[in-house]
Design a protein around this motif. Structure first.
Motif, PDB file in Angstrom:
ATOM      1  N   HIS A 231       0.819  -0.880  -0.373  1.00 54.16           N
ATOM      2  CA  HIS A 231       0.437  -0.080   0.157  1.00 54.16           C
ATOM      3  C   HIS A 231       0.711   1.715   0.174  1.00 54.16           C
ATOM      4  O   HIS A 231       1.652   0.900   1.175  1.00 54.16           O
ATOM      5  CB  HIS A 231      -0.858  -0.119   1.462  1.00 54.16           C
ATOM      6  CG  HIS A 231      -1.681  -0.917   1.156  1.00 54.16           C
ATOM      7  ND1 HIS A 231      -3.368  -1.158  -0.036  1.00 54.16           N
ATOM      8  CD2 HIS A 231      -1.926  -2.099   1.968  1.00 54.16           C
ATOM      9  CE1 HIS A 231      -3.405  -2.323   0.751  1.00 54.16           C
ATOM     10  NE2 HIS A 231      -3.106  -3.001   1.341  1.00 54.16           N
ATOM     11  N   ASP A 233      -0.034   4.645  -0.196  1.00 59.67           N
ATOM     12  CA  ASP A 233       0.435   5.280   1.139  1.00 59.67           C
ATOM     13  C   ASP A 233       0.692   5.459   2.606  1.00 59.67           C
ATOM     14  O   ASP A 233       1.719   6.181   3.054  1.00 59.67           O
ATOM     15  CB  ASP A 233      -1.218   5.608   1.661  1.00 59.67           C
ATOM     16  CG  ASP A 233      -1.782   6.590  -0.010  1.00 59.67           C
ATOM     17  OD1 ASP A 233      -1.395   7.051  -0.107  1.00 59.67           O
ATOM     18  OD2 ASP A 233      -3.666   6.932   0.863  1.00 59.67           O
ATOM     19  N   ARG A 273      -0.161  12.678  -2.418  1.00 61.35           N
ATOM     20  CA  ARG A 273       0.432  11.624  -1.512  1.00 61.35           C
ATOM     21  C   ARG A 273       1.684  11.724  -1.041  1.00 61.35           C
ATOM     22  O   ARG A 273       2.448  11.532  -0.303  1.00 61.35           O
ATOM     23  CB  ARG A 273       1.573  10.878  -2.579  1.00 61.35           C
ATOM     24  CG  ARG A 273      -0.600   9.573  -2.981  1.00 61.35           C
ATOM     25  CD  ARG A 273      -0.105   7.780  -3.481  1.00 61.35           C
ATOM     26  NE  ARG A 273      -1.212   7.340  -3.571  1.00 61.35           N
ATOM     27  CZ  ARG A 273      -1.777   7.003  -3.969  1.00 61.35           C
ATOM     28  NH1 ARG A 273      -1.644   7.387  -5.549  1.00 61.35           N
ATOM     29  NH2 ARG A 273      -2.657   5.660  -4.279  1.00 61.35           N
ATOM     30  N   ARG A 276       2.211  13.267   2.617  1.00 56.82           N
ATOM     31  CA  ARG A 276       2.491  12.177   3.827  1.00 56.82           C
ATOM     32  C   ARG A 276       3.530  12.079   4.209  1.00 56.82           C
ATOM     33  O   ARG A 276       3.875  11.153   5.315  1.00 56.82           O
ATOM     34  CB  ARG A 276       1.665   9.927   3.322  1.00 56.82           C
ATOM     35  CG  ARG A 276       0.209  10.525   2.748  1.00 56.82           C
ATOM     36  CD  ARG A 276      -0.696   9.314   1.704  1.00 56.82           C
ATOM     37  NE  ARG A 276      -1.513   9.796   1.512  1.00 56.82           N
ATOM     38  CZ  ARG A 276      -2.892   9.656   2.835  1.00 56.82           C
ATOM     39  NH1 ARG A 276      -2.268   8.911   4.382  1.00 56.82           N
ATOM     40  NH2 ARG A 276      -3.613   9.256   1.971  1.00 56.82           N
TER      41      ARG A 276
END
Length: 348
Positions: A231, A233, A273, A276
């Motif tokens: 994943h 993220d 993104r 993050r």
């Protein structure tokens, strides 16, 4: 923005050829950390030279470098050609379409032919893993791996480390890799760049994460000391450097992803993104990029964050350093002959 001059600490490496006692550079595997750092430090002088108006040295004057590329390349071939010519060498490029391999000649026969031409160094790119090592065993001169199958691409990893170091220096931050988190995302399965970067960055002390769809993640890659994510993220959380890789469709047999659009949705690096990551995170890509697939244009072109064009610049410098170091025995540089004669090491 250019980074301030860099002066390596005197005496931090073994004397002469003991600093890099390998005849060839076939991979990052097998190199000690101080040998990686030595090549990075040797590249600094060439970074400085390449930023001058007169970008030429006579260090390799009279030497012949053959760039034997059995796999198509534009960027890497051009980088090695410029590197050799800026050092004063005679550079000859051999493309796969021009080689006798297409006519049925074996790789060993090609190696013997290249050896008979008495080149002083040979740079090789090949689609098969291990092919460069096979040729290196058949020739008398240093061999530099410009990428072999899914195995390694050592100069890409070295130039990426040099790029990160310069970016940190420009920000006035510590150039140490210890404590740094680097996330590599994309087609890990087919990527020699990922393998060499994992080895290089881990050796320098960075914590490396890899992220890919399950179908594009190698089995047992955890054995390389990386943290595995599927994943994106989650993989980006708190990361200091994001290294994106393209989908290597030319190496894929069968369908590994549903579609480029779906892949971007799950694994594409967007501005959202990027938030993050750690503050002031850096973005890298070895190229060529597929904009709008693994990376959006507004991220790839983000000033102060994207290092993609800087990677190209550092590529020439690191390749100049490798050609310089690997030919020192041939050129009779003081302290290099005996050390390398004792060790036919291949850096792999």
């Amino acid at each position: 923005m250019t980074s301030p001059p860099y002066t390596p600490a005197r005496g931090q490496y073994p004397a002469g050829g003991l600093a890099f006692p390998h005849r060839s550079l076939l991979g990052i595997a097998g190199l000690d950390t101080h040998e990686v750092l030595f090549l990075l430090d040797e590249a600094e002088q060439w970074v400085e030279l390449n930023r001058r108006s007169a970008k030429h040295s006579e260090v390799l004057a009279g030497l012949t470098i053959i760039n034997a590329f059995f796999e198509n390349s534009t960027r890497t071939l051009l980088s090695f050609e410029i590197a050799g010519k800026r050092l004063g060498a005679d550079v000859v490029n051999m493309q796969a379409a021009q080689s006798s391999i297409k006519k049925g000649e074996t790789l060993i026969d090609t190696a013997v032919t290249l050896n008979a031409m008495r080149a002083d160094a040979i740079v090789i790119r090949h689609a098969s893993s291990g092919a460069v090592a096979l040729i290196a065993d058949q020739v008398d001169c240093p061999v530099l791996n410009a990428g072999d199958g899914q195995h390694e691409h050592p100069t890409q990893a070295l130039l990426d480390a040099l790029t990160i170091r310069h970016a940190l220096r420009e920000r006035g931050q510590s150039e140490e890799f210890n404590g740094m988190t680097v996330t590599i995302c994309g087609d890990i399965l087919h990527s020699r760049v990922a393998r060499s970067n994992i080895l290089c960055l881990s050796s320098l002390g960075a914590k490396v994460r890899v992220c890919a769809p399950p179908a594009l993640m190698p089995d047992a890659i955890e054995a390389m000391g990386v943290d595995v994510f599927h994943h994106f993220d989650a993989a980006l959380a708190g990361t200091d450097v994001v290294m994106m890789l393209r989908l290597q469709n030319e190496r894929m047999q069968g369908q590994f992803i549903p579609s480029p659009r779906e892949y971007r949705h799950l694994y594409g690096l967007t501005t959202e993104r990027l938030r993050r990551c750690a503050p002031d995170a850096l973005v890298m890509h070895p190229g060529p990029m597929n904009r709008g697939v693994e990376i959006d244009s507004d991220v790839a072109d983000l000033e102060g964050t994207s290092l993609i064009t800087r990677q190209v610049e550092m590529g020439v410098a690191i390749r100049m350093a490798c050609l310089d170091v690997l030919t020192r025995r041939t050129r009779g540089v003081d302290g290099w002959g005996e050390a390398q004669a004792m060790n036919g090491g291949i850096g792999a």
